[in-house]
Design a protein around this motif. Structure first.
Motif, PDB file in Angstrom:
ATOM      1  N   GLY A 695      32.842 -40.867 -13.283  1.00 22.06           N
ATOM      2  CA  GLY A 695      32.346 -39.743 -12.498  1.00 22.06           C
ATOM      3  C   GLY A 695      31.015 -40.023 -11.822  1.00 22.06           C
ATOM      4  N   LEU A 696      30.296 -41.039 -12.307  1.00 22.71           N
ATOM      5  CA  LEU A 696      29.011 -41.400 -11.710  1.00 22.71           C
ATOM      6  C   LEU A 696      29.150 -42.445 -10.606  1.00 22.71           C
ATOM      7  CD1 LEU A 696      26.802 -41.572 -14.938  1.00 22.71           C
ATOM      8  CD2 LEU A 696      26.760 -39.789 -13.172  1.00 22.71           C
ATOM      9  N   LYS A 697      30.359 -42.983 -10.428  1.00 20.40           N
ATOM     10  CA  LYS A 697      30.568 -43.987  -9.374  1.00 20.40           C
ATOM     11  C   LYS A 697      30.549 -43.291  -8.020  1.00 20.40           C
ATOM     12  CE  LYS A 697      33.707 -47.600  -7.766  1.00 20.40           C
ATOM     13  NZ  LYS A 697      35.000 -48.299  -7.994  1.00 20.40           N
ATOM     14  N   PRO A 698      29.647 -43.688  -7.127  1.00 19.95           N
ATOM     15  CA  PRO A 698      29.508 -42.950  -5.860  1.00 19.95           C
ATOM     16  C   PRO A 698      30.800 -42.907  -5.055  1.00 19.95           C
ATOM     17  CG  PRO A 698      27.627 -44.396  -6.192  1.00 19.95           C
ATOM     18  CD  PRO A 698      28.630 -44.745  -7.255  1.00 19.95           C
ATOM     19  N   SER A 699      31.055 -41.746  -4.496  1.00 22.68           N
ATOM     20  CA  SER A 699      32.216 -41.542  -3.629  1.00 22.68           C
ATOM     21  C   SER A 699      32.122 -42.421  -2.388  1.00 22.68           C
ATOM     22  CB  SER A 699      32.267 -40.068  -3.217  1.00 22.68           C
ATOM     23  OG  SER A 699      32.842 -39.882  -1.958  1.00 22.68           O
ATOM     24  N   GLY A 700      33.274 -42.917  -1.957  1.00 22.44           N
ATOM     25  CA  GLY A 700      33.309 -43.715  -0.739  1.00 22.44           C
ATOM     26  C   GLY A 700      32.855 -42.920   0.472  1.00 22.44           C
ATOM     27  N   PHE A 701      33.168 -41.630   0.488  1.00 23.48           N
ATOM     28  CA  PHE A 701      32.765 -40.789   1.613  1.00 23.48           C
ATOM     29  C   PHE A 701      31.258 -40.593   1.631  1.00 23.48           C
ATOM     30  CE2 PHE A 701      32.873 -36.295   3.563  1.00 23.48           C
ATOM     31  CZ  PHE A 701      32.777 -36.806   4.853  1.00 23.48           C
ATOM     32  N   LEU A 702      30.654 -40.422   0.460  1.00 25.77           N
ATOM     33  CA  LEU A 702      29.194 -40.319   0.387  1.00 25.77           C
ATOM     34  C   LEU A 702      28.552 -41.591   0.922  1.00 25.77           C
ATOM     35  CD1 LEU A 702      26.458 -39.166  -0.540  1.00 25.77           C
ATOM     36  CD2 LEU A 702      26.991 -39.984  -2.855  1.00 25.77           C
ATOM     37  N   LYS A 703      29.060 -42.729   0.497  1.00 25.63           N
ATOM     38  CA  LYS A 703      28.492 -44.005   0.954  1.00 25.63           C
ATOM     39  C   LYS A 703      28.650 -44.158   2.470  1.00 25.63           C
ATOM     40  CE  LYS A 703      30.598 -46.714  -2.142  1.00 25.63           C
ATOM     41  NZ  LYS A 703      30.891 -47.940  -2.945  1.00 25.63           N
ATOM     42  N   LYS A 704      29.775 -43.687   2.989  1.00 24.04           N
ATOM     43  CA  LYS A 704      30.000 -43.777   4.433  1.00 24.04           C
ATOM     44  C   LYS A 704      28.996 -42.918   5.190  1.00 24.04           C
ATOM     45  CE  LYS A 704      33.513 -42.903   7.985  1.00 24.04           C
ATOM     46  NZ  LYS A 704      34.909 -42.490   8.258  1.00 24.04           N
ATOM     47  N   LEU A 705      28.761 -41.705   4.707  1.00 27.24           N
ATOM     48  CA  LEU A 705      27.818 -40.812   5.382  1.00 27.24           C
ATOM     49  C   LEU A 705      26.404 -41.381   5.362  1.00 27.24           C
ATOM     50  CD1 LEU A 705      29.079 -37.328   4.103  1.00 27.24           C
ATOM     51  CD2 LEU A 705      29.297 -38.244   6.418  1.00 27.24           C
ATOM     52  N   VAL A 706      26.021 -42.008   4.270  1.00 28.58           N
ATOM     53  CA  VAL A 706      24.692 -42.625   4.201  1.00 28.58           C
ATOM     54  C   VAL A 706      24.617 -43.792   5.179  1.00 28.58           C
ATOM     55  CG1 VAL A 706      23.091 -43.898   2.729  1.00 28.58           C
ATOM     56  CG2 VAL A 706      24.271 -41.876   1.833  1.00 28.58           C
ATOM     57  N   ALA A 707      25.697 -44.575   5.245  1.00 26.08           N
ATOM     58  CA  ALA A 707      25.710 -45.761   6.109  1.00 26.08           C
ATOM     59  C   ALA A 707      25.586 -45.406   7.588  1.00 26.08           C
ATOM     60  CB  ALA A 707      26.989 -46.561   5.871  1.00 26.08           C
ATOM     61  N   ILE A 708      26.122 -44.240   7.979  1.00 25.50           N
ATOM     62  CA  ILE A 708      26.057 -43.868   9.399  1.00 25.50           C
ATOM     63  C   ILE A 708      24.821 -43.041   9.726  1.00 25.50           C
ATOM     64  CG2 ILE A 708      28.554 -44.025   9.715  1.00 25.50           C
ATOM     65  CD1 ILE A 708      28.735 -41.025   9.530  1.00 25.50           C
ATOM     66  N   GLY A 709      23.917 -42.887   8.746  1.00 22.38           N
ATOM     67  CA  GLY A 709      22.631 -42.285   9.066  1.00 22.38           C
ATOM     68  C   GLY A 709      22.378 -40.891   8.548  1.00 22.38           C
ATOM     69  N   ASN A 710      23.094 -40.484   7.488  1.00 21.21           N
ATOM     70  CA  ASN A 710      22.814 -39.193   6.855  1.00 21.21           C
ATOM     71  C   ASN A 710      22.943 -38.035   7.847  1.00 21.21           C
ATOM     72  OD1 ASN A 710      22.013 -37.386   4.821  1.00 21.21           O
ATOM     73  ND2 ASN A 710      19.839 -37.617   5.315  1.00 21.21           N
ATOM     74  N   PRO A 711      24.134 -37.828   8.430  1.00 18.42           N
ATOM     75  CA  PRO A 711      24.302 -36.754   9.418  1.00 18.42           C
ATOM     76  C   PRO A 711      24.163 -35.381   8.778  1.00 18.42           C
ATOM     77  CG  PRO A 711      26.436 -37.661   8.818  1.00 18.42           C
ATOM     78  CD  PRO A 711      25.401 -38.536   8.170  1.00 18.42           C
ATOM     79  N   PRO A 712      23.878 -34.348   9.572  1.00 17.79           N
ATOM     80  CA  PRO A 712      23.779 -32.993   9.013  1.00 17.79           C
ATOM     81  C   PRO A 712      25.122 -32.524   8.466  1.00 17.79           C
ATOM     82  CG  PRO A 712      23.665 -32.942  11.413  1.00 17.79           C
ATOM     83  CD  PRO A 712      23.583 -34.373  11.011  1.00 17.79           C
ATOM     84  N   LEU A 713      25.048 -31.584   7.540  1.00 18.10           N
ATOM     85  CA  LEU A 713      26.237 -31.107   6.837  1.00 18.10           C
ATOM     86  C   LEU A 713      27.342 -30.657   7.796  1.00 18.10           C
ATOM     87  CD1 LEU A 713      26.360 -28.906   3.686  1.00 18.10           C
ATOM     88  CD2 LEU A 713      27.407 -28.027   5.756  1.00 18.10           C
ATOM     89  N   LYS A 714      26.983 -30.005   8.878  1.00 21.58           N
ATOM     90  CA  LYS A 714      27.998 -29.477   9.795  1.00 21.58           C
ATOM     91  C   LYS A 714      28.802 -30.580  10.478  1.00 21.58           C
ATOM     92  CE  LYS A 714      24.709 -29.020  13.633  1.00 21.58           C
ATOM     93  NZ  LYS A 714      24.041 -28.066  14.562  1.00 21.58           N
ATOM     94  N   GLU A 715      28.329 -31.826  10.396  1.00 21.12           N
ATOM     95  CA  GLU A 715      29.039 -32.943  11.028  1.00 21.12           C
ATOM     96  C   GLU A 715      29.844 -33.777  10.040  1.00 21.12           C
ATOM     97  OE1 GLU A 715      26.302 -35.305  13.265  1.00 21.12           O
ATOM     98  OE2 GLU A 715      25.501 -33.590  14.394  1.00 21.12           O
ATOM     99  N   TRP A 716      29.752 -33.468   8.741  1.00 22.84           N
ATOM    100  CA  TRP A 716      30.402 -34.321   7.753  1.00 22.84           C
ATOM    101  C   TRP A 716      31.892 -34.495   8.016  1.00 22.84           C
ATOM    102  CZ3 TRP A 716      28.124 -32.414   2.407  1.00 22.84           C
ATOM    103  CH2 TRP A 716      26.767 -32.746   2.353  1.00 22.84           C
ATOM    104  N   GLN A 717      32.577 -33.369   8.276  1.00 18.72           N
ATOM    105  CA  GLN A 717      34.031 -33.436   8.400  1.00 18.72           C
ATOM    106  C   GLN A 717      34.477 -34.327   9.545  1.00 18.72           C
ATOM    107  OE1 GLN A 717      34.447 -32.324   5.255  1.00 18.72           O
ATOM    108  NE2 GLN A 717      36.459 -31.741   6.035  1.00 18.72           N
ATOM    109  N   SER A 718      33.679 -34.426  10.591  1.00 19.87           N
ATOM    110  CA  SER A 718      34.060 -35.255  11.738  1.00 19.87           C
ATOM    111  C   SER A 718      34.041 -36.735  11.404  1.00 19.87           C
ATOM    112  CB  SER A 718      33.117 -34.982  12.919  1.00 19.87           C
ATOM    113  OG  SER A 718      31.787 -35.405  12.621  1.00 19.87           O
TER     114      SER A 718
END
Length: 727
Positions: A695-718
């Motif tokens: 459960g502590l292993k970071p989600s792939g989606f979290l890692k992806k969002l960090v890699a693309i520059g920490n976009p605002p929450l409203k843009e996550w789904q895109s």
């Protein structure tokens, strides 16, 4: 936006018009200001009536202007309230529908107030992280006294017209055309002195112990709304009303509003406000949405099972005036359940009457109690609320499939079982859906609506509409083990138990998480709900108990760490509050006062010794990080799997079903506020130290969002990509 017209007897009517709720936009305030000036300058006008278009006075600030500092409503609205009060011609507010927030402040600026019997008034600003900022905290206590004003402003509750009359907020309540009655009153008071009707000139009505009353209220809100600043600021604004003249109190009100506005909390609470509206506008990957799928009418309903959940669901349906048939398996349970339901309904009816509801509005729908399944043959919807056991639920749905009319919807109140497996035994899988209520079901606002691969859009729409009829906030989620809320909760509970194994005490963890703002710490929560519930579930799936394979390590299941601590407590009869002992001790079974238990502390020391676990000091920060980031990490996995359609779904579920503090927005909003790189770094640190806790292993989606520059929450789904959605 606003207009006034002459009545033959010299009364001008100014109408607030900004559909659908006459929100006080900047344009509307300017229009009213202009109309008021024209009415005051017209010598033919002797009195003024202020009313709202479309049967509503005003619901307050225009939410479309939230987050636009240049359009903060405070100064413009305050000026208008002062101009209304300072008018040489009497001004009467005709309140229909609602007068909330700034709408009520406008009404308090008027000299007289008439309300329709079905109208409601209130100051909900505290629920948006702010306070009434246009004299509400200064005028209201001058009108009704400090104690009732304190209650209204710090809770944000809506007050029905009849109660508003008793409090003195309105001068008259009518059951006819409110504007006509306001015009009649305006005619009567032409040329009468207005000094005593100008609230800013009056002293605050307060008892001699007003300061002590405010101090007591401050202690209460600090405990009840841990970390929330707006209730505290409301109290300090009311203290200013007691201590200071009106002009100085207004300055303090503005100072407190500006302080709140410059914190993170208003944006978090306003995000939560908008999120609740967004989740109602569901859309499927196919493009079918709430706009195109029409709900079917629900005229009759049935509930199977009269345990705690079933009783609450029956009560909810009856409160909504839907006739209900309640079914149990044996007469003893039926008798117990029927008595409990009728007691709940009596209490709810009394509460409604105390709030000023009419006898008809407070009268619940009829409830019929039965042991006979054949009584369900003509109902429109059935909600199964039996014990959480797949075999039992499938047996019930087989019977329902054979008995209910073809167009009846079949719902299950499961908290995590497979909807598709339940639907597979019916002749109508397209009409099967999960309706996960939260206990107590007649009080909790959340309804997790879960649909499977065959559930039709009509069924979804009907279930979501039913939630609205019951006064619930429905959130549509996909079908997976434990759905959304409990899926995240499982990771959270897993962490708190591991932290106890490693050296923390239950009360230390509870204190840390309650200080963060959660309504109840995890160990108190487990004791309240009953440790035996999870124990039975783990036993059924073979994680513990007699079916566990011989030789299975006590603290391991496969390659994953497992803690048998809750299982051992249950084996010792420690089920929580119901047994008088759990993670805490209680003076007697059913008591709610959790007392740290020396026996448990000794037991934990022995347990660590048996399993060669070295106890260590665990900091407050580690408790918060591991518990909350594990939960948030699972939230990203839920988004990655397509089980929720957006982070708002998760946040609404946690704000309304799991005691997450709304002033922190929700777990996913909190992650965006902290910053996703911070969340990722902490998870990587704790996973490296605990590789046997997946459960502590970071989600792939979290890692992806960090890699693309920490976009605002409203843009996550895109940024999710093309993974298949479970929705």
């Amino acid at each position: 936006m606003a207009a006034f017209r002459h009545i033959s007897d010299a009364v001008a009517v100014i109408t607030l018009s900004n559909p659908p709720v006459n929100a006080l936009s900047s344009a509307l305030l300017q229009a009213v200001h202009k109309a008021l000036g024209e009415a005051n300058e017209d010598s033919a006008v002797k009195a003024i009536v202020l009313c709202g278009d479309h049967g509503k006075f005003s619901a307050g600030a225009d939410i479309r202007e939230f987050g636009q500092p240049s359009k903060k409503r405070g100064p413009g609205l305050l000026l208008l309230c002062d101009l209304l009060e300072g008018s040489k011609k009497p001004v009467v507010a005709a309140i229909e529908g609602v007068a909330l927030g700034g709408g009520l402040e406008l009404a308090l600026g008027c000299h007289y107030r008439i309300a329709h019997v079905q109208a409601r008034v209130g100051f909900p600003e505290v629920n948006l992280g702010i306070l009434p900022a246009a004299s509400g905290t200064q005028r209201l206590p001058r009108l009704i006294g400090i104690s009732p004003a304190l209650s209204m402003i710090t809770t944000g509750k809506f007050v029905p017209a009849t109660e508003a009359l008793k409090l003195g907020i309105v001068d008259e309540v009518v059951n006819e055309n409110t504007v006509d009655k306001a015009i009649q009153l305006a005619k009567k008071v032409i040329d009468q002195p207005l000094g005593s009707r100008q609230l800013s000139t009056l002293p605050v009505q307060c008892p001699p112990n007003a300061e002590a009353l405010l101090d007591e209220a401050l202690v209460k809100v600090k405990k009840q709304f841990r970390g929330a600043l707006s209730p505290q600021a409301c109290i300090e604004a009311l203290r200013a009303a007691v201590r200071l003249p009106y002009s100085e109190g207004i300055k303090k009100e503005k100072e407190l509003f500006d302080f709140l506005y410059n914190t993170d909390q208003p944006r978090a609470q306003q995000y939560a406000f908008f999120a609740e509206r967004k989740v109602a506008k569901w859309t499927l990957p196919s493009g079918v949405s709430w706009k195109t799928a029409s709900p079917q009418p629900i005229r009759t309903a049935a509930v199977i099972g009269l345990g705690t959940m079933g009783r609450g669901i029956v009560t909810s349906l009856a409160k909504a005036q839907i006739p209900v048939i309640a079914l149990e398996q044996d007469k003893k349970q039926l008798d117990l359940g029927s008595k409990a339901v009728m007691s709940l309904l009596d209490r709810e009816a009394l509460k409604m009457k105390q709030l000023g509801q009419s006898a008809a509005a407070s009268q619940p729908g009829p409830v019929q109690f039965t042991l006979d399944y054949s009584k369900l043959k003509d109902v429109d919807i059935v909600i199964e609320a039996a014990y959480e056991n797949m075999v039992l639920k499938k047996e019930i749905f087989r019977r329902l499939s054979a008995i209910c009319k073809p167009k009846a919807f079949l719902c299950t109140n499961t908290s995590g079982l497979d909807i598709d497996e339940i639907a597979s035994v019916t002749d109508r899988p397209q009409m099967v859906i999960g309706t996960h209520f939260f206990s107590p079901a007649h009080i909790m606002k959340l309804l997790e609506v879960v649909y499977g691969q065959n559930t039709s859009s009509t069924t979804i729409s009907t279930a979501m509409h039913l939630g609205k009829m019951l006064g619930k906030i429905g959130v549509l989620v996909g079908n997976c083990p434990s759905f959304v809320g409990n899926r995240l909760m499982r990771l959270y509970i897993e962490q708190v138990i591991f932290l106890v194994e490693e050296g923390s005490k239950p009360e230390e963890i509870d204190r840390a998480l309650e200080d963060f703002g959660l309504a109840m710490g995890p160990f108190r929560m487990m004791d309240l709900s009953g440790l035996d519930i999870g124990w039975k579930s783990r036993t059924e799936i073979g994680l513990t108990g007699p079916n566990l394979p011989t030789g299975t390590p006590a603290r391991q299941r496969g390659s994953k760490r497992y803690s048998p601590l809750p299982d051992i407590l249950c084996e010792k009869g420690r089920f929580g509050q119901k047994s008088g002992h759990g993670w805490y001790k209680y003076e007697k079974p059913g008591d709610r006062n959790a007392i740290p238990d020396p026996w448990l502390h000794n037991f934990l020391s022995e347990y660590r010794g048996i399993h060669n676990l070295k106890s260590r000091h665990i900091s407050h920060d580690e408790i918060i990080d591991r518990c909350l980031y594990a939960l948030i990490n699972e939230g990203f996995k839920v988004l990655e799997d397509g089980i929720a359609s957006g982070p708002e779904d998760i946040d609404v579920i946690y704000n309304n079903g799991y005691g997450w503090p709304k002033h922190k927005g929700g777990p996913m909003y909190y992650a965006s506020l902290v910053g996703l790189p911070v969340v990722l770094t902490k998870l990587e640190k704790y996973y490296e130290a605990n590789p046997d806790i997946p459960g502590l292993k970071p989600s792939g989606f979290l890692k992806k969002l960090v890699a693309i520059g920490n976009p605002p929450l409203k843009e996550w789904q895109s940024h999710l990509g093309s993974q298949s959605s479970k929705l």
